[in-house]
Enzyme design. Structure first.
Site, short mmCIF file in Angstrom:
data_model
loop_
_atom_site.label_atom_id
_atom_site.label_comp_id
_atom_site.label_asym_id
_atom_site.label_seq_id
_atom_site.Cartn_x
_atom_site.Cartn_y
_atom_site.Cartn_z
N GLY A 5 9.73 -0.51 4.88
CA GLY A 5 11.03 -1.12 4.58
C GLY A 5 12.19 -0.38 5.23
O GLY A 5 12.18 -0.07 6.43
N GLU A 35 7.82 -13.60 -8.01
CA GLU A 35 9.16 -13.16 -7.59
C GLU A 35 10.17 -14.20 -8.03
O GLU A 35 10.33 -15.22 -7.37
CB GLU A 35 9.23 -12.99 -6.06
CG GLU A 35 8.37 -11.89 -5.49
CD GLU A 35 9.00 -10.49 -5.63
OE1 GLU A 35 10.17 -10.39 -6.04
OE2 GLU A 35 8.27 -9.52 -5.35
N ASP A 53 10.06 -3.13 -9.27
CA ASP A 53 10.90 -3.89 -8.36
C ASP A 53 12.07 -3.02 -7.92
O ASP A 53 12.66 -2.31 -8.72
CB ASP A 53 11.42 -5.16 -9.04
CG ASP A 53 11.74 -6.21 -7.99
OD1 ASP A 53 10.80 -6.81 -7.45
OD2 ASP A 53 12.93 -6.38 -7.67
N ALA A 54 12.35 -3.08 -6.61
CA ALA A 54 13.36 -2.15 -6.08
C ALA A 54 14.33 -2.88 -5.17
O ALA A 54 14.07 -4.00 -4.71
CB ALA A 54 12.66 -1.03 -5.31
N ARG A 97 11.76 5.15 -6.94
CA ARG A 97 10.46 4.73 -7.50
C ARG A 97 9.80 5.89 -8.25
O ARG A 97 9.30 5.71 -9.36
CB ARG A 97 9.56 4.25 -6.35
CG ARG A 97 8.15 3.83 -6.76
CD ARG A 97 7.48 3.05 -5.66
NE ARG A 97 8.33 1.99 -5.20
CZ ARG A 97 9.04 2.03 -4.07
NH1 ARG A 97 8.92 3.04 -3.24
NH2 ARG A 97 9.85 1.04 -3.75
N LYS A 116 0.83 -1.23 0.00
CA LYS A 116 0.00 0.00 0.00
C LYS A 116 0.85 1.27 0.00
O LYS A 116 0.43 2.31 -0.49
CB LYS A 116 -0.91 0.02 1.24
CG LYS A 116 -2.04 -0.96 1.13
CD LYS A 116 -2.96 -0.88 2.33
CE LYS A 116 -3.99 -1.99 2.24
NZ LYS A 116 -4.50 -2.43 3.53
N HIS A 117 2.04 1.17 0.58
CA HIS A 117 2.93 2.36 0.61
C HIS A 117 3.39 2.70 -0.81
O HIS A 117 3.37 3.86 -1.21
CB HIS A 117 4.15 2.09 1.50
CG HIS A 117 3.80 1.85 2.92
ND1 HIS A 117 3.55 2.88 3.80
CD2 HIS A 117 3.63 0.71 3.61
CE1 HIS A 117 3.27 2.38 4.98
NE2 HIS A 117 3.30 1.06 4.90
P1 IMP Z 1 10.43 -4.97 -3.70
O1 IMP Z 1 10.90 -6.36 -4.08
O2 IMP Z 1 10.39 -4.04 -4.85
O3 IMP Z 1 9.15 -4.98 -2.93
O4 IMP Z 1 11.49 -4.31 -2.74
C1 IMP Z 1 12.36 -5.09 -1.96
C2 IMP Z 1 12.54 -4.52 -0.60
O5 IMP Z 1 13.34 -3.35 -0.69
C3 IMP Z 1 11.27 -4.11 0.12
O6 IMP Z 1 10.73 -5.16 0.85
C4 IMP Z 1 11.77 -3.02 1.03
O7 IMP Z 1 12.24 -3.58 2.22
C5 IMP Z 1 12.93 -2.43 0.27
N1 IMP Z 1 12.49 -1.21 -0.42
C6 IMP Z 1 12.19 -1.04 -1.73
N2 IMP Z 1 11.83 0.21 -1.98
C7 IMP Z 1 11.89 0.86 -0.80
C8 IMP Z 1 11.62 2.18 -0.41
O8 IMP Z 1 11.19 3.05 -1.19
N3 IMP Z 1 11.82 2.46 0.88
C9 IMP Z 1 12.26 1.54 1.79
N4 IMP Z 1 12.52 0.30 1.49
C10 IMP Z 1 12.33 -0.06 0.19
#
Ligand code: IMP
Length: 202
Positions: free
Chosen positions: A148, A43, A72-73, A176, A17-18
């Site tokens: 996160g 994933e 994806d981050a 992002r 949601k964030h």
């Molecule tokens: P995801 O696979 O894109 O959901 O990101 C992997 C992990 O990176 C997430 O579970 C977060 O812990 C961390 N992460 C990704 N983007 C952010 C952000 O904008 N702020 C803080 N943590 C992030």
């Protein structure tokens, strides 16, 4: 121009949601309607965010057959040779912010970058865009907002952590926001070109 984008919905494949709240104002400003769609993000194991993002988007499209976006981050810490990088999700669940701070004990060079890769499928277009946010790892957790690793990441040109910022403030710097903005701007341009072609068709 706004109407062209607003005719179409784009599903955002995420249960976070964030992330959705961050993307919403960016999409809105460009005239796109974004709907959150949890439960369809595959994933895969890979050390490349591009591959993770593109594969998840193609897989979701197979089932949903609607315009969609996957993001994806990861957090890449210089002193830890880029760890946790593409494994950020698992590392957040297992070590969390406290675990990262522990690993960084005594380390003075605290540079890190957040990277984001957005894949937008809007037939006939597939758009892949990256966003990078350089910064540092704080010495302790600060702030209550976000998710996160937000409480331990300080973006360049500010001294607050992401968790101490409003969504609008975080979006000024974040990986992002940059990736989503680039991808949607590109799509908007393409949609406008297509609509011009249709209008001018004999
Ligand atoms: P995801 O696979 O894109 O959901 O990101 C992997 C992990 O990176 C997430 O579970 C977060 O812990 C961390 N992460 C990704 N983007 C952010 C952000 O904008 N702020 C803080 N943590 C992030």
């Amino acid at each position: 121009m706004k109407d062209i984008a607003n005719q179409y919905e784009i599903l955002f494949i995420t249960g976070n949601k964030h992330k959705y709240s961050e993307v919403l104002p960016i999409a809105d400003r460009l005239g796109f309607r974004i709907l959150m769609k949890p439960g369809y993000k595959l994933e895969i194991q890979s050390n490349k965010l591009e591959e993770i993002s593109l594969t998840a988007a193609l897989e979701a499209y197979k089932y949903l057959k609607k315009p969609l976006m996957v993001e994806d981050a990861g957090l890449f810490i210089d002193a830890l040779n880029g760890f946790p990088g593409p494994y950020s999700s698992y590392v957040f669940k297992t070590l969390g912010c406290d675990g990262i701070l522990k690993l960084m004990t005594g380390i003075t060079t605290r540079n890190a970058v957040f990277r984001s890769v957005v894949t937008l499928i809007y037939p006939p277009f597939i758009i892949v865009e990256q966003g990078v946010c350089p910064g540092t790892i704080a010495s302790e957790k600060r702030g209550e907002r976000g998710f996160g690793f937000d409480p331990i990441f300080v973006p360049e040109r500010d001294n607050r952590t992401f968790a101490e910022m409003s969504i609008e403030e975080k979006n000024r710097y974040s990986h992002r926001a940059k990736a989503v903005r680039k991808a949607l701007q590109k799509l908007k341009k393409l949609l406008e070109q297509i609509s011009d072609i249709n209008l001018n068709a004999p």
